[in-house]
Design a protein around this motif. Structure first.
Motif, short mmCIF file in Angstrom:
data_model
loop_
_atom_site.label_atom_id
_atom_site.label_comp_id
_atom_site.label_asym_id
_atom_site.label_seq_id
_atom_site.Cartn_x
_atom_site.Cartn_y
_atom_site.Cartn_z
N LYS A 130 0.67 -1.02 -0.04
CA LYS A 130 0.12 0.45 0.10
C LYS A 130 0.83 1.52 -0.23
O LYS A 130 1.65 1.12 0.70
CB LYS A 130 -1.33 0.51 1.59
CG LYS A 130 -2.13 -0.56 1.21
CD LYS A 130 -2.93 -1.02 2.61
CE LYS A 130 -4.40 -1.85 2.38
NZ LYS A 130 -5.12 -1.56 3.51
N THR A 131 0.49 2.25 -0.59
CA THR A 131 1.25 3.40 -1.23
C THR A 131 0.28 5.00 -0.94
O THR A 131 -0.20 4.40 -1.42
CB THR A 131 2.53 3.23 -2.66
OG1 THR A 131 3.14 1.99 -2.43
CG2 THR A 131 3.19 4.69 -2.80
N LYS A 132 1.12 5.80 -0.37
CA LYS A 132 0.20 6.99 -0.84
C LYS A 132 1.64 7.80 -1.49
O LYS A 132 2.71 8.09 -0.51
CB LYS A 132 -0.26 6.90 0.48
CG LYS A 132 -1.00 8.61 0.77
CD LYS A 132 -1.84 8.07 -0.27
CE LYS A 132 -3.44 9.59 0.05
NZ LYS A 132 -3.87 9.48 -1.08
N PHE A 133 0.89 9.01 -1.70
CA PHE A 133 2.10 9.85 -2.85
C PHE A 133 1.30 11.70 -1.69
O PHE A 133 -0.49 11.49 -1.89
CB PHE A 133 1.86 10.05 -4.02
CG PHE A 133 2.37 11.80 -4.91
CD1 PHE A 133 4.21 10.74 -5.31
CD2 PHE A 133 2.34 12.58 -4.78
CE1 PHE A 133 4.22 11.77 -5.86
CE2 PHE A 133 2.53 13.85 -5.38
CZ PHE A 133 4.42 13.73 -5.50
N ILE A 134 2.07 12.35 -1.51
CA ILE A 134 1.34 13.71 -1.12
C ILE A 134 2.67 14.46 -0.83
O ILE A 134 3.73 14.18 -0.88
CB ILE A 134 0.49 13.31 0.66
CG1 ILE A 134 0.36 14.36 0.86
CG2 ILE A 134 2.44 12.70 1.65
CD1 ILE A 134 -0.74 14.35 2.14
N THR A 135 2.10 15.82 -1.06
CA THR A 135 3.67 17.24 -0.73
C THR A 135 3.88 17.08 0.34
O THR A 135 2.41 16.71 1.45
CB THR A 135 2.82 17.67 -1.58
OG1 THR A 135 1.83 18.73 -1.08
CG2 THR A 135 2.77 17.85 -3.15
N ALA A 136 4.58 17.53 1.14
CA ALA A 136 5.20 17.79 2.27
C ALA A 136 4.44 18.84 2.78
O ALA A 136 4.21 18.87 3.96
CB ALA A 136 6.69 18.55 2.14
N TRP A 159 -1.79 6.92 8.61
CA TRP A 159 -0.87 7.04 7.42
C TRP A 159 0.12 5.48 8.13
O TRP A 159 0.51 4.96 6.99
CB TRP A 159 -0.47 8.27 7.58
CG TRP A 159 -0.61 9.55 7.47
CD1 TRP A 159 -1.56 10.54 7.50
CD2 TRP A 159 -0.52 9.89 6.02
NE1 TRP A 159 -1.86 11.38 7.12
CE2 TRP A 159 -1.22 10.78 5.87
CE3 TRP A 159 -0.18 8.97 4.58
CZ2 TRP A 159 -0.91 11.61 4.29
CZ3 TRP A 159 -0.30 9.37 3.38
CH2 TRP A 159 -0.33 10.48 3.93
N LEU A 160 0.02 4.87 8.73
CA LEU A 160 0.91 3.55 9.53
C LEU A 160 -0.01 2.46 8.98
O LEU A 160 0.84 1.34 8.69
CB LEU A 160 0.87 3.69 10.68
CG LEU A 160 1.83 3.83 11.22
CD1 LEU A 160 1.85 4.24 12.56
CD2 LEU A 160 3.60 4.06 11.45
N LYS A 161 -1.31 2.29 8.09
CA LYS A 161 -1.87 1.77 7.11
C LYS A 161 -0.98 1.59 5.44
O LYS A 161 -1.46 0.38 4.79
CB LYS A 161 -3.28 1.46 7.11
CG LYS A 161 -3.66 1.79 8.33
CD LYS A 161 -5.54 1.63 7.99
CE LYS A 161 -6.10 1.95 9.58
NZ LYS A 161 -7.33 2.12 9.13
N PHE A 162 -0.42 2.73 5.60
CA PHE A 162 0.51 2.86 4.25
C PHE A 162 2.28 2.10 4.94
O PHE A 162 2.94 2.55 5.43
CB PHE A 162 0.60 3.59 3.94
CG PHE A 162 -0.57 4.39 3.52
CD1 PHE A 162 -1.48 3.57 1.72
CD2 PHE A 162 -1.53 5.38 3.48
CE1 PHE A 162 -2.14 4.03 1.35
CE2 PHE A 162 -2.65 5.66 3.43
CZ PHE A 162 -3.42 5.46 1.97
#
Length: 252
Positions: A130-136, A159-162
């Motif tokens: 499981k992957t997630k993209f986000i800007t800082a 967030w820890l699910k990713f």
């Protein structure tokens, strides 16, 4: 009720739509090839499993929220000699995720940091992570909102699910003192628990311009770099060199 209607009813009840769609054609194929019952059943189950795996990948891809899809194959490593293509092929296998390691891309704007980060993210999805993209800046905004609503613990659990979080453009926008502290806490909560991939235009010595506090910055860098693959992308813009290369090919 005839056999086909019963099969349609039961496959719907069992929620096996691929078998429902394909059992007729596979039954004819099994008859033509003189397959055993076991071989026919295996073909049906394989089709169902393959479809489910593909659907899961598509769901993970949508959940990742990539702004654009990039692959390692579309990155021209010849334009960035400081990078070792074979190292990225090894990273793409996902061992760094299993080891809870991080990846940090440091370099000037336009050197392909986000391209490489997204490429590895897509590879991780293909590998079942499981992957997630986000800007800082978007992440800090989300952390600040959760802090105001006293939901920071719930957000960190989410967030820890990713398995992998890609945090893009760290250092492009300075944070408030609270934002920096919350981001530090976020990284600390993932330390040795899950992986992050970070892209930044700042050398490590310049991170205090983002986080402000020198001690906090030093502690953060200590955690992030302890188990990290660090890639320096220096030199002129990758995008500029790529466009020039394409222009030369066109003129040739």
């Amino acid at each position: 009720m005839n056999t086909e209607l019963l099969l349609d009813h039961m496959t719907k009840q069992l929620r096996i739509p691929t078998i429902a769609k394909q059992y007729r054609s596979l039954a004819r194929e099994a008859e033509e090839r003189n397959l055993s019952y076991e071989e026919f059943l295996l073909a049906l189950l394989e089709a169902e499993v393959q479809t489910r795996e593909e659907n899961q990948k598509q769901r993970r891809l949508m959940q990742a929220s990539f702004p654009i899809q990039k692959t390692l194959n579309t990155y021209d490593f010849s334009l960035m000699p400081s990078l070792n293509r074979n190292r990225f092929i090894t990273l793409a296998k996902g061992e760094f995720v299993e080891k809870k390691e991080n990846i940090i891309f440091l370099g000037n704007s336009g050197t392909g940091k986000t391209h490489l980060a997204i490429s590895l993210g897509i590879e991780m999805i293909q590998n079942g992570y499981k992957t997630k993209f986000i800007t800082a800046s978007a992440l800090v905004e989300e952390l600040l909102m959760a802090h105001e609503e006293h939901k920071i613990g719930a957000l960190e659990k989410k967030w820890l699910k990713f398995d992998v979080i890609i945090i893009d453009e760290l250092g492009y926008v300075p944070f408030t003192k609270m934002g920096a502290e919350l981001l530090f806490q976020f990284f600390s909560s993932r330390y040795e628990r899950a992986s992050v991939i970070i892209t930044t235009n700042l050398e490590f010595t310049e991170w205090t311009t983002v986080f402000g506090d020198e001690k906090m910055t030093a502690a953060l860098l200590d955690r992030l770099t302890h188990r990290s693959h660090i890639h320096l992308l220096n030199g002129e813009s990758y995008r500029f060199r790529q466009s020039m290369k394409q222009k030369e090919v066109g003129e040739g």
